[in-house]
Scaffold this motif. Structure first.
Motif, short mmCIF file in Angstrom:
data_model
loop_
_atom_site.label_atom_id
_atom_site.label_comp_id
_atom_site.label_asym_id
_atom_site.label_seq_id
_atom_site.Cartn_x
_atom_site.Cartn_y
_atom_site.Cartn_z
N LEU A 129 2.19 13.80 0.26
CA LEU A 129 1.75 12.95 -0.85
C LEU A 129 2.09 11.49 -0.62
O LEU A 129 1.32 10.60 -0.98
CB LEU A 129 2.37 13.43 -2.16
N TYR A 130 3.22 11.23 0.01
CA TYR A 130 3.67 9.84 0.17
C TYR A 130 2.86 9.07 1.21
O TYR A 130 2.81 7.85 1.16
CB TYR A 130 5.15 9.79 0.54
N ILE A 164 0.83 -1.21 0.00
CA ILE A 164 0.00 0.00 0.00
C ILE A 164 0.86 1.26 0.00
O ILE A 164 0.50 2.27 -0.61
CB ILE A 164 -0.97 -0.03 1.20
N ILE A 165 2.02 1.21 0.64
CA ILE A 165 2.89 2.40 0.68
C ILE A 165 3.72 2.52 -0.58
O ILE A 165 3.75 3.58 -1.23
CB ILE A 165 3.81 2.37 1.92
N PHE A 166 4.43 1.45 -0.96
CA PHE A 166 5.49 1.60 -1.96
C PHE A 166 5.03 1.48 -3.41
O PHE A 166 5.65 2.08 -4.29
CB PHE A 166 6.62 0.61 -1.68
N LEU A 167 3.98 0.75 -3.72
CA LEU A 167 3.51 0.72 -5.11
C LEU A 167 3.07 2.09 -5.61
O LEU A 167 3.50 2.52 -6.69
CB LEU A 167 2.41 -0.31 -5.29
N PRO A 168 2.23 2.82 -4.87
CA PRO A 168 1.89 4.17 -5.33
C PRO A 168 3.09 5.13 -5.36
O PRO A 168 3.16 5.98 -6.25
CB PRO A 168 0.83 4.64 -4.33
N MET A 169 4.02 4.97 -4.41
CA MET A 169 5.21 5.84 -4.43
C MET A 169 6.03 5.58 -5.69
O MET A 169 6.51 6.52 -6.33
CB MET A 169 6.06 5.60 -3.19
#
Length: 153
Positions: free
Chosen positions: A86-87, A64-69
């Motif tokens: 944003l992160y 959930i954190i790193f894929l969108p980042m």
């Protein structure tokens, strides 16, 4: 701007050009939480998985954190310094939805086990309450409680 800006490759959005990016990132994280929660709920029903408990929560949080980042930095190449938080935007929402879906899917799949646990608990409780054992009945009465209290002091 619309979702078209969210899918434009190397569009380099900023707060002035694409002010809805934090909202769209939140929706993307909700979708990831929904998808990953269903995956965990159905995968955990199989006994040969390592994604149980804390490992499932941590792996879901990482997704959930790193894929969108990665999407923001590598695909969109957004000017992230123009956005505020944003992160972390929508991480708590995505994680909460993942846990809700995971628990719901697991419960639906394992409802027979839940019924068996409830039935066993109720039967055990009924056996203790209806027991003919005088000492058990006596220890649960007011006199039995006061006798135990006075004998300890």
């Amino acid at each position: 701007m619309s979702w078209k800006s969210f899918t434009a490759f190397k569009s380099k959005p900023s707060i002035d050009v694409y002010p809805n990016l934090p909202d769209h990132i939140t929706w993307a994280r909700l979708f990831l939480g929904l998808s990953y929660g269903m995956l965990l709920g159905f995968i955990e029903s199989k006994q040969n998985t390592n994604l149980q408990g804390v490992a499932g929560i941590i792996s879901g949080l990482l997704v959930i954190i790193f894929l969108p980042m990665g999407y923001i930095n590598l695909y969109l190449t957004a000017q992230t310094e123009t956005y505020k938080n944003l992160y972390i935007q929508g991480v708590n929402n995505g994680l909460a939805l993942m846990l809700l879906i995971w628990i719901t899917a697991f419960t639906i799949i394992h409802n027979e086990e839940g019924f068996a646990l409830t039935k066993g608990t109720l039967l055990t409780f009924a056996d203790v309450v209806v027991s003919d054992d005088k000492s058990a009945t006596h220890s649960m009465t007011e006199e039995g409680l006061s006798d135990n209290l006075h004998s300890e002091f």
